[in-house]
Enzyme design. Structure first.
Site, PDB file in Angstrom:
ATOM      1  N   ASN A  48      -0.007   5.697   0.139  1.00 12.83           N
ATOM      2  CA  ASN A  48      -0.996   6.829  -0.153  1.00 12.83           C
ATOM      3  C   ASN A  48      -0.057   8.077   0.008  1.00 12.83           C
ATOM      4  OD1 ASN A  48      -1.524   6.032   3.146  1.00 12.83           O
ATOM      5  ND2 ASN A  48      -2.256   8.112   3.057  1.00 12.83           N
ATOM      6  N   ASP A  49      -0.154   9.361   0.640  1.00  8.77           N
ATOM      7  CA  ASP A  49       0.350  10.378   0.548  1.00  8.77           C
ATOM      8  C   ASP A  49       1.801  10.499   0.342  1.00  8.77           C
ATOM      9  OD1 ASP A  49      -2.191  10.535   1.648  1.00  8.77           O
ATOM     10  OD2 ASP A  49      -1.331  11.896   3.388  1.00  8.77           O
ATOM     11  N   TRP A  70       0.975  -1.251   0.026  1.00  7.34           N
ATOM     12  CA  TRP A  70      -0.008   0.016  -0.006  1.00  7.34           C
ATOM     13  C   TRP A  70       1.093   1.335  -0.049  1.00  7.34           C
ATOM     14  CZ3 TRP A  70      -5.062   1.689  -0.193  1.00  7.34           C
ATOM     15  CH2 TRP A  70      -5.064   3.039   0.420  1.00  7.34           C
ATOM     16  N   GLN A  82       3.355   7.399   2.498  1.00  8.46           N
ATOM     17  CA  GLN A  82       2.704   6.699   3.500  1.00  8.46           C
ATOM     18  C   GLN A  82       2.622   5.376   3.060  1.00  8.46           C
ATOM     19  OE1 GLN A  82       0.388   8.051   6.470  1.00  8.46           O
ATOM     20  NE2 GLN A  82       2.667   8.713   6.048  1.00  8.46           N
TER      21      GLN A  82
HETATM   22  C1  FRU Z   1      -4.395  11.894   3.850  1.00  6.00           C
HETATM   23  C2  FRU Z   1      -4.316  11.166   5.291  1.00  6.00           C
HETATM   24  C3  FRU Z   1      -3.588  12.165   6.249  1.00  6.00           C
HETATM   25  C4  FRU Z   1      -2.951  11.412   7.094  1.00  6.00           C
HETATM   26  C5  FRU Z   1      -2.487   9.961   6.182  1.00  6.00           C
HETATM   27  C6  FRU Z   1      -2.774   8.801   6.855  1.00  6.00           C
HETATM   28  O1  FRU Z   1      -4.612  10.868   2.779  1.00  6.00           O
HETATM   29  O2  FRU Z   1      -5.494  10.990   5.729  1.00  6.00           O
HETATM   30  O3  FRU Z   1      -4.469  12.962   7.063  1.00  6.00           O
HETATM   31  O4  FRU Z   1      -1.830  11.767   7.674  1.00  6.00           O
HETATM   32  O5  FRU Z   1      -3.160  10.093   5.066  1.00  6.00           O
HETATM   33  O6  FRU Z   1      -2.017   7.834   6.031  1.00  6.00           O
END
Ligand code: FRU
Length: 465
Positions: free
Chosen positions: A21-22, A19, A38
């Protein structure tokens, strides 16, 4: 790295598996560009988030590095090391991020123990902010004692400032300002901007303030969209004179880096548009956008261009001076690829619409039309993108200005990414999942009249790992 999946992008940053994310902690350090993100190393779902790490010498080719931040079983980040940013603290690479523990979101700090930014020491005094602001009061939910997270840190006249994203009780999202002399003791100053619930969401995540000299840009992510505000920021207050979305498709929680030659490059997370079981089956989830160069146009509007460094990736080229289409004409382009860049100038003449269809099978069973209409709308129609029921089939669209000039188009197709830049201003990124091996074709067509496509270039693009 997983690489046998035709939906896996080859020149966008992806996690080795599992996975993403950010984007986090973007920094140019010791001659190399670092992109953290992330990351869940355990599976393609969001849980117990770590910081993954990739490095590049040229912003185009990337190498995987070991995980940079891991939740500490006894620490304030036990449940996850959430989003944050990196700064140069007088020669010490330093990250501020949000630790998750129980129902709390706790700002934390760590410093790098080496110049490759692979080993990080967490401050024993973490968390560095424990009290939530009460004026206005931070939103509590069933899951969280306070919606209060993500960090944008900068230095001004010897003082450190940071924004933390939040939701406010009875209100909407807000970007909260703090001030410090040492990055560890922070004093609360109040919101620089707060949204109302109806227009900009209940919580603002990942706020970022960017300075363009005489004007500033603040963007926030509100669970749905990345909204940017252009205007002026001074003395803890942001005055807005325009707002729009940074991207009108699958793009979220972006973060930026300044290059040595003074440019702002922004990356965003491209979430999947297939369901959880589709992500599980694939074994990976999430990609980064291409780096986008942000600047201001003479009219004060925002320009977004693919970083010029990306031309490095261009391989074999197919080029046309001009393609003229009559009403109802369709022209097949001799391209067979799932990783390419297309650049063209589209003039509608008296047509109602022009369609550029990508990732198309010879029988048209799977195809993704990018449609530009005389109403100056640009849409990515995903209704036939994939026969996989796990994939989303809705259409994403945006308005493109100026409406009466030819459209300048840059399209980056990469496995399951279709990233569109229109007039160097408006972006729309769509995730699509063709299932057929022969979903590699491309065609152009005009509806209701004639259209001209000029300076059409298509380049095969290389992989970057
Ligand atoms: C945005 C978010 C952030 C948080 C992170 C957790 O996508 O929700 O606010 O820090 O992802 O993975």
């Amino acid at each position: 790295r997983l690489d046998d999946d035709p939906c896996r992008p080859s020149y966008h940053v992806t996690p080795p598996a599992n996975w993403l994310n950010d984007p986090n902690g973007l920094i140019h350090w010791n001659g190399r560009y670092h992109l953290f993100y992330q990351y869940n190393p355990v599976g393609p779902f969001h849980n117990t988030i770590h910081w993954g790490h990739a490095v590049s010498d040229d912003l185009v080719h990337w190498e995987d590095r070991p995980v940079a931040l891991t939740p500490s079983p006894e620490g304030p980040d036990r449940d996850g090391c959430w989003s944050g940013c990196a700064v140069d603290d007088g020669g010490v690479p330093t990250v501020l991020y949000t630790g998750g523990r129980d129902k709390r979101q706790l700002p934390c700090i760590a410093t790098a123990a080496d110049d490759d930014l692979t080993a990080w020491d967490k401050d024993p005094d973490n968390p560095i902010i424990e009290e939530l602001p009460t004026e206005p009061e931070v939103l509590r939910t069933e899951d969280w004692e306070g919606e209060f997270r993500d960090h944008c840190v900068w230095r001004e006249d010897g003082t450190w400032y940071q924004l933390i994203g939040a939701g406010m009780e009875g209100g909407g999202g807000a970007a909260l300002l703090y001030e410090s002399t040492d990055l560890r003791d922070w004093e609360y100053r109040g919101p620089i901007l707060a949204g109302d619930r109806d227009t900009a969401g209940t919580v603002w995540e990942c706020p970022e303030l960017l300075d363009f000299g005489d004007r500033q840009l603040l963007h926030i992510s509100n669970y749905e969209d990345v909204v940017y505000f252009l205007g002026s920021y001074a003395d803890g207050e942001f005055e807005v004179d325009r707002r729009d979305k940074l991207d009108h498709g699958d793009f979220y929680a972006p973060q930026s880096m300044w290059t040595d030659d003074g440019r702002i490059l922004t990356w965003g997370w491209l979430p999947e548009a297939r369901d959880v079981s589709g992500q599980w089956d694939a074994g990976w989830s999430g990609a980064m956008s291409l780096p986008r160069e942000l600047s201001l146009a003479d009219d004060g509007g925002l320009c977004q261009r693919p970083a010029p460094e990306l031309t490095e990736l261009r391989g074999e080229n197919t080029s046309y001076d001009v393609v003229r289409l009559g009403a109802g004409d369709t022209e097949q382009l001799p391209v067979e690829s799932r990783s390419f860049e297309l650049r063209a100038t589209v003039r509608l003449e008296d047509a109602e619409a022009v369609e550029l269809s990508v990732l198309e099978t010879p029988d048209g069973e799977e195809r993704t039309p990018i449609r530009y209409t005389y109403e100056s709308e640009l849409a990515v129609d995903r209704s036939a993108s994939s026969t996989d029921p796990q994939a989303t089939g809705d259409t994403q669209s945006m308005r493109v200005r100026p409406y009466d000039a030819p459209l300048s188009l840059r399209v980056f197709v990469d496995g399951s990414v279709v990233e569109v830049f229109a007039n160097e201003r408006h972006c729309l990124t769509s995730r699509v999942y063709p299932t057929r091996e022969d979903a590699t074709g491309m065609s152009l067509s005009a509806e209701g009249g004639r259209a001209t496509i000029a300076s059409l270039d298509i380049w095969e693009l290389d992989g970057v790992w």
